[in-house]
Design a protein around this motif. Structure first.
Motif, short mmCIF file in Angstrom:
data_model
loop_
_atom_site.label_atom_id
_atom_site.label_comp_id
_atom_site.label_asym_id
_atom_site.label_seq_id
_atom_site.Cartn_x
_atom_site.Cartn_y
_atom_site.Cartn_z
N PHE A 118 0.84 -1.19 0.00
CA PHE A 118 0.00 0.00 0.00
C PHE A 118 0.88 1.24 0.00
O PHE A 118 2.10 1.17 0.18
N THR A 119 0.27 2.39 -0.20
CA THR A 119 0.95 3.68 -0.03
C THR A 119 0.19 4.47 1.02
O THR A 119 -0.98 4.20 1.29
N ARG A 120 0.85 5.45 1.61
CA ARG A 120 0.20 6.29 2.62
C ARG A 120 -0.14 7.66 2.03
O ARG A 120 0.51 8.13 1.10
N VAL A 151 -3.51 5.09 5.09
CA VAL A 151 -3.19 4.61 3.75
C VAL A 151 -3.95 5.45 2.74
O VAL A 151 -4.98 6.06 3.06
N GLN A 152 -3.46 5.48 1.52
CA GLN A 152 -4.19 6.13 0.43
C GLN A 152 -5.20 5.10 -0.09
O GLN A 152 -4.82 4.01 -0.53
N GLY A 153 -6.47 5.42 -0.02
CA GLY A 153 -7.52 4.44 -0.26
C GLY A 153 -7.70 3.98 -1.68
O GLY A 153 -8.48 3.07 -1.94
N GLY A 154 -6.97 4.58 -2.64
CA GLY A 154 -7.16 4.21 -4.04
C GLY A 154 -6.25 3.13 -4.54
O GLY A 154 -6.31 2.77 -5.73
N PHE A 155 -5.40 2.57 -3.66
CA PHE A 155 -4.43 1.57 -4.13
C PHE A 155 -4.14 0.59 -2.99
O PHE A 155 -3.65 0.98 -1.93
N LEU A 156 -4.43 -0.68 -3.21
CA LEU A 156 -4.10 -1.72 -2.24
C LEU A 156 -3.90 -3.03 -2.99
O LEU A 156 -4.79 -3.49 -3.71
N VAL A 157 -2.73 -3.63 -2.82
CA VAL A 157 -2.45 -4.96 -3.36
C VAL A 157 -2.53 -5.92 -2.17
O VAL A 157 -1.82 -5.74 -1.18
N LEU A 158 -3.37 -6.93 -2.25
CA LEU A 158 -3.66 -7.76 -1.09
C LEU A 158 -3.68 -9.24 -1.42
O LEU A 158 -3.87 -9.63 -2.57
N THR A 165 6.56 6.07 -7.05
CA THR A 165 6.50 5.08 -8.13
C THR A 165 5.17 4.34 -8.17
O THR A 165 4.75 3.89 -9.23
N TYR A 166 4.51 4.20 -7.04
CA TYR A 166 3.20 3.55 -7.00
C TYR A 166 2.17 4.55 -6.48
O TYR A 166 2.38 5.22 -5.47
N ASN A 167 1.06 4.65 -7.21
CA ASN A 167 -0.03 5.53 -6.78
C ASN A 167 0.42 6.99 -6.72
O ASN A 167 0.02 7.74 -5.82
N ASN A 168 1.22 7.38 -7.68
CA ASN A 168 1.73 8.75 -7.72
C ASN A 168 0.57 9.73 -7.96
O ASN A 168 -0.17 9.59 -8.93
N MET A 169 0.44 10.74 -7.08
CA MET A 169 -0.65 11.71 -7.19
C MET A 169 -0.13 13.12 -7.45
O MET A 169 -0.89 14.08 -7.37
N ALA A 170 1.17 13.25 -7.71
CA ALA A 170 1.77 14.56 -7.98
C ALA A 170 1.54 15.52 -6.81
O ALA A 170 1.18 16.68 -7.01
N THR A 225 1.75 3.29 -11.32
CA THR A 225 0.33 3.68 -11.34
C THR A 225 0.22 5.14 -10.93
O THR A 225 1.04 5.66 -10.17
N THR A 226 -0.81 5.79 -11.44
CA THR A 226 -1.11 7.15 -11.02
C THR A 226 -2.55 7.23 -10.56
O THR A 226 -3.40 6.40 -10.94
N HIS A 227 -2.83 8.24 -9.74
CA HIS A 227 -4.16 8.42 -9.16
C HIS A 227 -4.54 9.88 -9.35
O HIS A 227 -3.83 10.78 -8.90
N PHE A 228 -5.64 10.12 -10.04
CA PHE A 228 -6.04 11.48 -10.41
C PHE A 228 -6.81 12.14 -9.27
O PHE A 228 -8.05 12.19 -9.27
#
Length: 493
Positions: free
Chosen positions: A263-265, A279-286, A348-353, A396-399
């Motif tokens: 996950f990412t925070r 955690v950032q709710g838009g990305f979870l590998v489980l 690198t994962y779930n990059n939101m800029a 991955t990116t998250h808008f």
């Protein structure tokens, strides 16, 4: 002349001829029998060999996973194990990864967010699967749909190839024992207690790994390294440069037990003094597990969320969304089961800029303290600015801060955030174009020929960026995806 003597000779000759005839008959019968036996043996061997080959082929095909890719229009093979025979390029998938989104309600405005977001997200996953890249993994799409959203989600997502799973919250509100959580959670975060529907991703037991993503995300590169670690364990392979996993803070990968989550925070929501970032709710590998799912249900049912201490009074809250997914996930992996979940590098994962510091960036010069240093004081003055990360290194990116791509934001200012956001949006439109032209067989246009683009696609606003799908800036300028005819869609899903 002795008549009796000649009679005896004739009789003797007759007996001799009779014996010879029987020998000939036996020889012919034996030969015929040998021929029949040999013929029967040849036929049996041929049939057995053919049957064995058919069974082997059937066995291989029965191992194919159900997927909604263009391979099905050529081979129409569906199955249900983790090893699949991918027939497009003759590669055999290591496993089928489940990808899930959650729909907690029908959109009140800008309905493009559901259909268009889901279509482009799915195609980005396809492009980074075994079907279109160097990945070893196949995929299957799921939509976890709250009952209140069934009417809109089913009609829009099912034709795209999403398997619709209508799921209510894991624990009804009235069964939550903790008064504070029961009374406050309906209005917490974006979606209240409906956000718990995401936890149903743990019940997709037919997959070794499940990735839960928000609709406004995009996959840019294959994530095989994550799946390999979860399936095979941590090894030297995962530390090599070409396959290295970027762990947050460059922390080492846990070695002693299986990795059950990545996950990412969301440090953008962090504030000084908080013990744990959500955690950032838009990305979870489980890793799917009914046991884990039931443990989450018991945590929610007990409802031990405290006003000033969050989950279990251990500091997992309060912050945005802390009563639901953003708070319960770190409580589970950081406190209840430490070492089984790994925080990934959000660049690198779930990059939101996002701005990594707590003061504004001016003229591309950052200022203030590092937000991730609130929890790790040793990194208070050292934090990478994810807005400077080359897009080729991002998985991955998250808008979120970049805004939604289906709102036609130009993002053409010469600022560090806008430069990366524009690249993210441009990639989203590139994937949309590839979906419509390669999968749905719609016309390819010359991006330099604005008149042709306008005629075919309807938009002429910044054609190199939006590829004919925007008539002007803003949500009103966006040209929504129109679904192809059912026969075209059937061939593409």
């Amino acid at each position: 002349m002795n008549i009796n003597s000649r009679r005896g000779t004739k009789q003797s000759a007759a007996r001799h001829h009779s014996h010879l005839d029987r020998c000939i008959q036996l020889f012919l019968l034996s030969t015929a029998a040998i021929i029949v036996i040999a013929y029967y043996y040849f036929i049996s061997s041929t049939v057995l060999q053919s049957t064995a080959e058919t069974n082997k082929t059937s066995g291989d095909h029965n191992g194919d996973h159900k997927h909604d890719n263009d391979d099905l229009r050529n081979h129409n093979i569906r199955g249900g194990t983790n090893e699949v025979e991918v027939t497009t390029n003759t590669k055999k998938a290591k496993a089928t990864i489940g990808y899930a989104i959650t729909v907690s309600g029908c959109p009140k405005t800008n309905a493009s967010g559901m259909l268009d977001g889901a279509a482009v997200l799915k195609h980005s996953i396809h492009l980074n699967s075994i079907h279109s890249s160097s990945s070893q993994y196949d995929y299957q799409m799921y939509a976890l749909v709250h009952p209140s959203a069934e009417s809109c989600a089913t009609v829009q997502l099912a034709p795209l190839g999403y398997q619709i799973l209508v799921r209510d919250v894991p624990v009804p509100l009235q069964e939550i024992e903790g008064d504070y959580l029961r009374n406050k959670v309906p209005k917490n975060g974006c979606c209240g207690d409906k956000e718990f529907v995401k936890l149903h991703a743990y019940t997709l037991m037919e997959h070794p790994v499940v990735v839960h993503l928000d609709l406004d995300t995009l996959v840019l590169k294959p994530m095989d390294a994550l799946y390999d670690v979860m399936m095979d364990g941590v090894s030297d392979v995962s530390t090599k440069k070409d396959n290295k996993i970027d762990v947050a803070f460059n922390d080492p990968m846990p070695q002693q037990q299986p990795i059950n989550a990545f996950f990412t925070r969301d440090y953008n929501m962090a504030h000084p003094g908080m013990k744990h970032a959500g955690v950032q709710g838009g990305f979870l590998v489980l890793r799917p597990s009914m046991e884990v799912y039931e443990e989450f249900r018991e945590i929610i049912r007990k409802g031990d969320f405290r006003q000033n201490g969050g989950w279990g009074g251990m500091g997992f809250g309060p912050f945005y969304g802390s009563m639901t997914f953003q708070g319960i996930i770190p409580y589970f992996y950081d406190h209840l089961h430490p070492g089984t979940g790994v925080e990934l590098d959000p660049c690198t994962y779930n990059n939101m800029a996002t701005n990594p510091r707590d003061k504004p960036t001016r003229n591309d010069i950052v200022s203030g303290n590092c937000r991730n240093g609130y929890n790790r004081p040793e990194f208070n003055d050292e934090c990478e600015d994810c807005r400077s990360r080359p897009i080729g290194e991002i998985f991955t990116t998250h808008f979120t801060l970049c805004q939604k791509p289906w709102e036609c934001h130009a993002q053409d200012g010469d600022r560090i955030q806008e430069r990366l956001c524009r690249k993210f949006h441009g990639e989203w439109y590139r994937v949309r174009e590839d979906l419509e032209t390669s999968m749905w067989k719609r016309g390819v246009v010359d991006l330099a020929d604005t008149d042709e683009m306008t005629k075919v696609r309807g938009g002429r606003f910044q054609p190199q960026q939006f590829r004919g799908y925007c008539k002007g800036p803003g949500a009103n300028g966006y040209i929504p995806i129109t679904m192809p005819e059912s026969d075209v869609l059937a061939k593409a899903t």
